[in-house]
Motif scaffolding. Structure first.
Motif, PDB file in Angstrom:
ATOM      1  N   VAL A  66     -10.153 -10.963  -2.504  1.00  0.00           N
ATOM      2  CA  VAL A  66     -10.455  -9.479  -2.595  1.00  0.00           C
ATOM      3  C   VAL A  66     -11.852  -9.506  -2.554  1.00  0.00           C
ATOM      4  O   VAL A  66     -12.510 -10.154  -3.317  1.00  0.00           O
ATOM      5  CB  VAL A  66      -9.274  -8.654  -3.504  1.00  0.00           C
ATOM      6  CG1 VAL A  66      -8.119  -8.539  -3.080  1.00  0.00           C
ATOM      7  CG2 VAL A  66      -9.688  -9.412  -4.799  1.00  0.00           C
ATOM      8  N   GLU A 102      -5.275  -2.393  -2.608  1.00  0.00           N
ATOM      9  CA  GLU A 102      -6.229  -3.390  -1.869  1.00  0.00           C
ATOM     10  C   GLU A 102      -5.462  -4.544  -1.312  1.00  0.00           C
ATOM     11  O   GLU A 102      -4.610  -5.296  -1.739  1.00  0.00           O
ATOM     12  CB  GLU A 102      -7.366  -3.686  -2.768  1.00  0.00           C
ATOM     13  CG  GLU A 102      -8.617  -4.560  -2.212  1.00  0.00           C
ATOM     14  CD  GLU A 102      -9.223  -3.587  -1.579  1.00  0.00           C
ATOM     15  OE1 GLU A 102     -10.239  -4.076  -0.742  1.00  0.00           O
ATOM     16  OE2 GLU A 102      -9.659  -2.403  -1.761  1.00  0.00           O
ATOM     17  N   VAL A 103      -5.942  -4.781  -0.080  1.00  0.00           N
ATOM     18  CA  VAL A 103      -5.488  -5.879   0.657  1.00  0.00           C
ATOM     19  C   VAL A 103      -5.704  -7.132   0.194  1.00  0.00           C
ATOM     20  O   VAL A 103      -6.997  -7.291  -0.273  1.00  0.00           O
ATOM     21  CB  VAL A 103      -5.976  -6.017   2.292  1.00  0.00           C
ATOM     22  CG1 VAL A 103      -5.318  -7.250   2.929  1.00  0.00           C
ATOM     23  CG2 VAL A 103      -5.328  -4.795   2.964  1.00  0.00           C
ATOM     24  N   LYS A 105      -5.914 -11.322   0.702  1.00  0.00           N
ATOM     25  CA  LYS A 105      -5.798 -12.393   1.685  1.00  0.00           C
ATOM     26  C   LYS A 105      -5.935 -13.611   1.317  1.00  0.00           C
ATOM     27  O   LYS A 105      -6.159 -14.126   0.001  1.00  0.00           O
ATOM     28  CB  LYS A 105      -7.045 -12.146   2.578  1.00  0.00           C
ATOM     29  CG  LYS A 105      -7.202 -10.793   3.090  1.00  0.00           C
ATOM     30  CD  LYS A 105      -8.910 -10.607   3.920  1.00  0.00           C
ATOM     31  CE  LYS A 105      -8.853  -9.340   4.555  1.00  0.00           C
ATOM     32  NZ  LYS A 105     -10.183  -9.260   5.079  1.00  0.00           N
ATOM     33  N   TYR A 145       4.650  -9.327   3.757  1.00  0.00           N
ATOM     34  CA  TYR A 145       3.750  -9.772   5.006  1.00  0.00           C
ATOM     35  C   TYR A 145       4.377 -11.274   5.133  1.00  0.00           C
ATOM     36  O   TYR A 145       4.212 -11.782   6.087  1.00  0.00           O
ATOM     37  CB  TYR A 145       2.445  -9.765   4.634  1.00  0.00           C
ATOM     38  CG  TYR A 145       1.815  -8.297   4.892  1.00  0.00           C
ATOM     39  CD1 TYR A 145       1.302  -7.854   5.817  1.00  0.00           C
ATOM     40  CD2 TYR A 145       1.495  -7.688   3.479  1.00  0.00           C
ATOM     41  CE1 TYR A 145       0.843  -6.450   5.831  1.00  0.00           C
ATOM     42  CE2 TYR A 145       0.999  -6.515   3.557  1.00  0.00           C
ATOM     43  CZ  TYR A 145       0.802  -5.824   4.734  1.00  0.00           C
ATOM     44  OH  TYR A 145       0.285  -4.466   4.539  1.00  0.00           O
ATOM     45  N   GLN A 156      -5.746 -14.523   6.041  1.00  0.00           N
ATOM     46  CA  GLN A 156      -4.694 -13.570   6.478  1.00  0.00           C
ATOM     47  C   GLN A 156      -4.186 -12.932   5.346  1.00  0.00           C
ATOM     48  O   GLN A 156      -4.001 -13.149   4.117  1.00  0.00           O
ATOM     49  CB  GLN A 156      -3.620 -14.761   7.015  1.00  0.00           C
ATOM     50  CG  GLN A 156      -2.274 -14.087   7.292  1.00  0.00           C
ATOM     51  CD  GLN A 156      -1.073 -14.784   7.843  1.00  0.00           C
ATOM     52  OE1 GLN A 156      -1.472 -15.903   8.651  1.00  0.00           O
ATOM     53  NE2 GLN A 156       0.206 -14.677   7.801  1.00  0.00           N
ATOM     54  N   THR A 157      -3.709 -11.389   5.672  1.00  0.00           N
ATOM     55  CA  THR A 157      -3.084 -10.547   4.657  1.00  0.00           C
ATOM     56  C   THR A 157      -1.662 -11.179   4.163  1.00  0.00           C
ATOM     57  O   THR A 157      -0.982 -11.508   4.890  1.00  0.00           O
ATOM     58  CB  THR A 157      -2.757  -9.244   5.419  1.00  0.00           C
ATOM     59  OG1 THR A 157      -4.224  -8.801   5.570  1.00  0.00           O
ATOM     60  CG2 THR A 157      -2.269  -8.500   4.229  1.00  0.00           C
ATOM     61  N   HIS A 160      -0.556  -6.760  -1.322  1.00  0.00           N
ATOM     62  CA  HIS A 160      -1.608  -5.940  -1.620  1.00  0.00           C
ATOM     63  C   HIS A 160      -1.844  -6.079  -3.314  1.00  0.00           C
ATOM     64  O   HIS A 160      -0.720  -6.333  -4.039  1.00  0.00           O
ATOM     65  CB  HIS A 160      -1.037  -4.436  -1.438  1.00  0.00           C
ATOM     66  CG  HIS A 160      -1.109  -4.239   0.037  1.00  0.00           C
ATOM     67  ND1 HIS A 160      -2.234  -3.670   0.556  1.00  0.00           N
ATOM     68  CD2 HIS A 160      -0.005  -4.384   1.039  1.00  0.00           C
ATOM     69  CE1 HIS A 160      -1.914  -3.510   1.990  1.00  0.00           C
ATOM     70  NE2 HIS A 160      -0.716  -3.914   2.124  1.00  0.00           N
TER      71      HIS A 160
END
Length: 201
Positions: A66, A102-103, A105, A145, A156-157, A160
């Motif tokens: 992040v 926030e995403v 990864k 996900y 890759q996500t 969150h």
């Protein structure tokens, strides 16, 4: 005309002498270098390039999951105080402060080891990577996900950010990130910078 021709011939002769002299110097230098190399390789302690342990591949590099600053640092030797629980305890990871939702990864390519709800760490995702590394993303608000066994690519996500870590729930929303090497926690910042030695720090 005669003077001009004599001048040209003189220039040619001077140029020729310079070329010959330069060639002789180059030959002498080549011979000396050859003799030096021969003497060097005959030494008992000489190590040829074939014997050197030259790495053929850069070490595994992780990227930050992040875009946030470190709110709480890594420490497995000196306890830190957690006001929410009123206790001192070690912190085998870092807290990256970000906006709620926030995403998050994947730090690196790998496979999802587990997705679960932990009593202390909240919603978690753990990834297995090459060379004995694991990354743990805790306190998530969502992790729909991925599921156990899924392959993931770097960047890759996987979820969150939230605020689900019990001892840190009085802090601003953040991602609690841990990176482990061969079963021991290592400082994620050192891993991001590529200076991780594989030892706890």
């Amino acid at each position: 005309m005669s003077c001009g021709a004599d001048f040209v011939q003189s220039c040619y002769r001077s140029f020729g002498r310079c070329v010959v002299q330069s060639f002789r110097i180059c030959c002498r230098l080549c011979m000396e270098l050859t003799e030096y190399a021969t003497a060097l390789t005959s030494e008992p302690n000489f190590i040829s390039a074939r014997q050197l342990a030259v790495p053929t591949q850069a070490p595994l590099r992780f990227s930050q999951p992040v875009n946030g600053f470190t709110d709480r640092g890594f420490s497995v030797t000196e306890p830190q105080y957690f006001s929410k629980t009123g206790v001192w305890q070690v912190h085998p990871g870092i807290d990256l402060q970000v906006a709620y939702g926030e995403v998050v990864k994947a730090c690196g390519a790998g496979t999802v080891d587990a997705v679960w709800e932990d009593n202390q760490l909240g919603l978690c995702v753990r990834l297995n990577h090459e060379d004995g590394y694991q990354s743990l993303y805790a306190g998530l608000s969502n992790a729909d996900y991925v599921r156990a066994g899924d392959p993931v690519a770097q960047g890759q996500t996987i979820g969150h950010a939230g605020n689900g870590v019990l001892a840190e729930s009085d802090a601003e929303p953040h991602l609690h990130l841990e990176i482990w090497k061969d079963g021991r926690p290592v400082d994620p910042i050192a891993v991001f910078l590529g200076v991780d030695s594989g030892d706890t720090m």
